[in-house]
Scaffold this active site. Structure first.
Site, PDB file in Angstrom:
ATOM      1  N   HIS A 157      29.363 154.140  10.929  1.00 41.59           N
ATOM      2  CA  HIS A 157      30.423 154.212  11.944  1.00 41.59           C
ATOM      3  C   HIS A 157      31.581 153.279  11.565  1.00 41.59           C
ATOM      4  CE1 HIS A 157      31.876 154.511  16.226  1.00 41.59           C
ATOM      5  NE2 HIS A 157      32.370 153.312  15.923  1.00 41.59           N
ATOM      6  N   GLU A 158      31.266 152.054  11.209  1.00 38.02           N
ATOM      7  CA  GLU A 158      32.334 151.090  10.896  1.00 38.02           C
ATOM      8  C   GLU A 158      33.059 151.469   9.599  1.00 38.02           C
ATOM      9  OE1 GLU A 158      33.264 149.206  13.133  1.00 38.02           O
ATOM     10  OE2 GLU A 158      31.502 149.331  14.421  1.00 38.02           O
ATOM     11  N   HIS A 161      35.668 153.948  10.186  1.00 35.60           N
ATOM     12  CA  HIS A 161      36.957 153.376  10.593  1.00 35.60           C
ATOM     13  C   HIS A 161      37.726 152.892   9.356  1.00 35.60           C
ATOM     14  CE1 HIS A 161      35.949 153.846  14.692  1.00 35.60           C
ATOM     15  NE2 HIS A 161      35.218 152.763  14.847  1.00 35.60           N
ATOM     16  N   HIS A 167      37.969 157.161  16.841  1.00 39.48           N
ATOM     17  CA  HIS A 167      36.906 157.611  17.741  1.00 39.48           C
ATOM     18  C   HIS A 167      37.178 159.032  18.204  1.00 39.48           C
ATOM     19  CE1 HIS A 167      36.065 153.148  18.598  1.00 39.48           C
ATOM     20  NE2 HIS A 167      35.128 153.621  17.821  1.00 39.48           N
TER      21      HIS A 167
HETATM   22 ZN   LIG Z   1      34.090 152.437  16.501  1.00 37.21          ZN
END
Ligand SMILES: [Zn+2]
Length: 363
Positions: A157-158, A161, A167
């Site tokens: 998830h990170e 980014h 998101h």
């Molecule tokens: Zn996030």
């Protein structure tokens, strides 16, 4: 004699220091990748950082406009304080990107210093669940996990980014797909830029970048019927993989296929058949009962027919995507009783299971 003893003591001391602090290099070694290669990312309820805590603009670019990593290469360093177990989780996260896309996380040490414009430092921070700078910035930036959130999924998830994925529940057209129950939570903000999800892409409830707890506590109300799951639970989703390959221009092998909204004037559609009276059928997909199901698109009728529970269902409207091959990938439609090993991902169920293009019954 004295000199000799001193040298011996010095070397011994250095050896101990070496084992403690430098034995684990600041990158994942080939041996470490080999050790995790057969492991699957565990899927389960995943604790993600709270809204507003885990993606931050970089000081050098407070507006954080989308900026992708050059040549899909991300120079990185690893926190020397990572334990062997934590390094495994980072390795699984990096491997997830390497397996499914052309993006490569490259140890900074192996690159020529003058060629490194940017880098991401992958860090452990016990005071956060996860946090990362968005997109490529100038100079150093970080992607961190820590606390009770040290899992491959949180690092995926990170790192998403880092790669410029926002998101999902904050994309500009999210109001077409979810509503917020303001008795439970405040609506999340809209991303200032479309980092990755250009308008008209199918919304991905099970994206690695979609928060999940907020679906289960009633904060998010999915507007598509049949949706019961949010978040990927750990791995990249089918649509995450497609988006990343599109963002970074991955075309190698079979990565060059693209799903395009039918209203975006798609070209290079993949033909899968012909009706007896001459209408051509193309490959398409659409939501049905929370699943994204591949089907056949009838251009004359502007309908996508998907199979579900033994029946055929007609889909019309703004949320139909067709399969295209603009980069010369040789997508061949085959009849087979077995799933070919090189079948491409076409959709996925609400339960996050991948649906591959294997549509014998639709022809
Ligand atoms: Zn996030």
């Amino acid at each position: 004699m004295l000199l000799s003893r001193n040298v011996t003591r010095k070397v011994t001391f250095k050896c101990h220091i070496t084992i403690c602090t430098l034995d684990l290099p600041k990158y994942i070694t080939e041996d470490e990748f080999a050790a995790i290669r057969s492991q699957k990312i565990p899927i389960g309820n995943m604790t993600l950082p709270k809204y507003g805590e885990d993606s931050v603009p970089h000081a050098a670019r407070p507006g954080f406009g989308p900026r992708l990593w050059i040549n899909a290469q991300v120079p990185y360093t690893l926190d020397p304080s990572f334990s062997a177990e934590q390094r495994q989780k980072v390795a699984l996260a990096i491997q997830a990107y390497h397996d499914a896309t052309c993006i490569r996380f490259i140890p900074k040490q192996t690159l020529i210093a003058s060629m490194i414009e940017s880098q991401v430092d992958i860090l452990h921070d016990p005071n956060v669940c996860g946090v990362a700078h968005l997109c490529m910035n100038t100079g150093a930036q970080f992607a961190k996990f820590g606390g009770s959130c040290v899992s491959p999924g949180v690092m995926i998830h990170e790192l998403g980014h880092t790669l410029c994925m926002g998101h999902e529940q904050s994309r500009r057209d999210r109001d077409n797909w979810i509503s917020f129950n303001t008795a439970v939570c405040q609506p999340h903000g809209i991303d200032g830029a479309d980092f990755n999800r250009g308008l008209n892409k199918l919304y991905d409830y099970v994206s690695i970048e979609h928060y999940e707890g907020e679906c289960y506590n009633g904060c998010f109300q999915p507007k598509q019927p049949g949706v019961t799951k949010c978040g990927s639970g750990g791995p990249l989703s089918v649509l995450d993989i497609e988006i990343l390959n599109e963002m970074y221009g991955c075309t190698q092998g079979c990565l060059g296929y693209r799903y395009v909204n039918i209203n975006n004037n798609p070209t290079y559609l993949v033909q899968i058949g012909e009706e007896p009276y001459g209408d051509i059928l193309y490959s398409c997909r659409a939501y049905h009962q929370g699943d994204i199901i591949p089907g056949k698109y009838h251009a004359g009728r502007k309908e996508c027919y998907v199979a579900y529970n033994g029946g055929e269902h007609s889909k019309t409207g703004a949320h139909i995507e067709v399969l295209t091959s603009p980069n010369g990938a040789k997508l061949v439609w085959v009849r087979s009783n077995q799933l070919p090993s090189n079948a491409i991902r076409g959709g996925r169920t609400n339960e996050r299971e991948t649906i591959k293009h294997f549509c014998q019954n639709l022809l």
